[in-house]
Design an enzyme around this catalytic site. Structure first.
Site, PDB file in Angstrom:
ATOM      1  N   LYS A  55      37.181  -2.087  31.464  1.00  0.00           N
ATOM      2  CA  LYS A  55      36.306  -1.023  31.210  1.00  0.00           C
ATOM      3  C   LYS A  55      35.999  -0.582  32.657  1.00  0.00           C
ATOM      4  O   LYS A  55      35.550   0.776  32.722  1.00  0.00           O
ATOM      5  CB  LYS A  55      35.026  -1.909  30.763  1.00  0.00           C
ATOM      6  CG  LYS A  55      35.294  -2.044  29.280  1.00  0.00           C
ATOM      7  CD  LYS A  55      34.318  -3.047  28.464  1.00  0.00           C
ATOM      8  CE  LYS A  55      34.650  -3.502  27.119  1.00  0.00           C
ATOM      9  NZ  LYS A  55      33.825  -4.483  26.542  1.00  0.00           N
ATOM     10  N   GLN A  99      28.692  -8.213  28.043  1.00  0.00           N
ATOM     11  CA  GLN A  99      29.907  -8.603  27.328  1.00  0.00           C
ATOM     12  C   GLN A  99      29.508  -9.744  26.590  1.00  0.00           C
ATOM     13  O   GLN A  99      29.079 -10.715  27.006  1.00  0.00           O
ATOM     14  CB  GLN A  99      30.982  -8.869  28.542  1.00  0.00           C
ATOM     15  CG  GLN A  99      32.145  -9.253  28.127  1.00  0.00           C
ATOM     16  CD  GLN A  99      33.110  -8.234  27.180  1.00  0.00           C
ATOM     17  OE1 GLN A  99      33.156  -6.981  27.717  1.00  0.00           O
ATOM     18  NE2 GLN A  99      33.672  -8.526  26.376  1.00  0.00           N
ATOM     19  N   ASP A 122      27.119   0.230  24.134  1.00  0.00           N
ATOM     20  CA  ASP A 122      27.866  -0.518  22.824  1.00  0.00           C
ATOM     21  C   ASP A 122      27.347  -0.193  21.516  1.00  0.00           C
ATOM     22  O   ASP A 122      27.716  -0.678  20.446  1.00  0.00           O
ATOM     23  CB  ASP A 122      27.934  -2.112  23.137  1.00  0.00           C
ATOM     24  CG  ASP A 122      29.220  -2.443  23.795  1.00  0.00           C
ATOM     25  OD1 ASP A 122      29.916  -1.979  23.636  1.00  0.00           O
ATOM     26  OD2 ASP A 122      28.774  -3.788  24.184  1.00  0.00           O
TER      27      ASP A 122
END
Ligand code: NDP
Length: 293
Positions: A55, A99, A122
């Protein structure tokens, strides 16, 4: 028997990343500041570390400024919360990604909920999920957005289409249902208690599998000519496989994603797009007196 067209997720993702890079350049020209993506990784899970590295690398390639925060595996809930709070306040940070999964002593859902919805790239906070469920604007989860982008890239008509989603997770299945409804598909959601799974799937014009069970869906689950999107990533001794039996299903489907090279590349591309969208929105809000800082 027809053989399906294979959807090239890498090519579609490259196109989206190119669009994001152009958007980032335009934003920098206008504001002087690039979008910033802060990633937060707790602990040393090797798979998560690879995801974060990918990422960060993809962000740098499109001109997004990365902040790579690493916390020790034994960090407390309060310490992670404090970091998220400071990132929420930092104007150089457009997007925040925690994460998951976090180590077992931490509450990942509670931590995710602390992220400012304007920076929730997200799309997983309860506020972002609520906005999606109510059809209001907001940042959408990356993998389901990537599924829609792939269908659009191959001109799959969703209006009135029979769409069957297998899996109802908060990460993939559930948000995808709302994205498909937004596009006026007729949506059926299957899960572990669904009876006659192949027969339900075989009704689909658009079949999406997001289960995590290797080759769960075979040819009998595929309507001839259907678009089949396989989100599943399962590690077997002979490599990665999806939730769909690709060899069998591709003999009946009209379109099908491979694993790897289908949905996977879209997830990061959509994360970059969300980060740009968040940066644009923050900039626009900052220019309106009384909104933002
Ligand atoms: P979850 O484990 O959170 O959810 C799995 C879903 O599948 C659940 O809703 C479960 O039902 C359902 N399910 C399990 N077994 C069956 C079965 N036999 N028949 C029908 N439904 C079943 O997984 P995720 O949604 O997080 O991920 C799904 C897959 O997608 C995984 O392989 C994951 O690695 C992959 N993935 C890929 C991404 C990418 O970028 N390509 C990104 C995210 C995930 P129930 O609710 O009843 O338990």
């Amino acid at each position: 028997m027809s053989v399906a067209t294979i959807i090239d997720g890498k090519a579609v993702a490259a196109r989206v990343r190119g669009e994001v890079a152009a958007g980032v350049s335009a934003l920098v020209a206008e504001t002087g500041a690039p979008p910033g993506l802060a990633t937060v990784l707790v602990g040393e899970d090797p798979a998560s570390a690879i995801y974060i590295a990918n990422k960060q690398k993809a962000s740098a390639e499109v001109g997004i400024e990365g902040r790579d925060h690493r916390l020790a595996a034994d960090v407390s809930q309060d310490e992670v919360a404090e970091l998220l709070g400071s990132l929420n306040e930092d104007p150089a940070v457009s997007g925040i990604l925690l994460q998951l999964p976090v180590p077992a002593h931490l509450d990942g859902d509670a931590l995710t909920a602390l992220i400012d919805p304007g920076k929730d790239v997200d799309g997983l906070t309860p506020l972002s999920a609520g906005a999606l469920a109510q059809g209001r604007p907001g940042l959408r989860p990356c993998t389901p957005s990537g599924v829609i982008e792939l269908l659009d890239a191959y001109d799959v008509s969703l209006e009135g289409a029979e769409a069957v989603v297998v899996g109802r997770s908060l990460l993939v299945g559930r948000p995808l249902v709302f994205l498909l409804l937004e596009r006026n598909a007729t949506v059926t959601v299957c899960h572990s208690r669904t009876r006659e799974l192949p027969a339900v799937c075989a009704r689909a014009d658009v079949l999406v599998a997001a289960v995590g069970s290797p080759r769960l869906l075979g040819a009998d689950a595929v309507r001839p000519g259907a678009a089949v999107i396989d989100v599943g990533i399962n590690r077997l001794e002979d490599g990665l496989v999806g939730d769909v039996d690709f060899e069998a299903a591709s003999q009946r489907a009209g379109l099908i994603t491979p694993v790897p090279g289908g949905v996977g590349p879209m997830t990061i591309a959509c994360l970059l797009r969300n980060t740009l969208q968040a940066a644009r929105a923050a900039h626009a809000a900052a220019r309106v007196p009384g909104i933002g800082s």
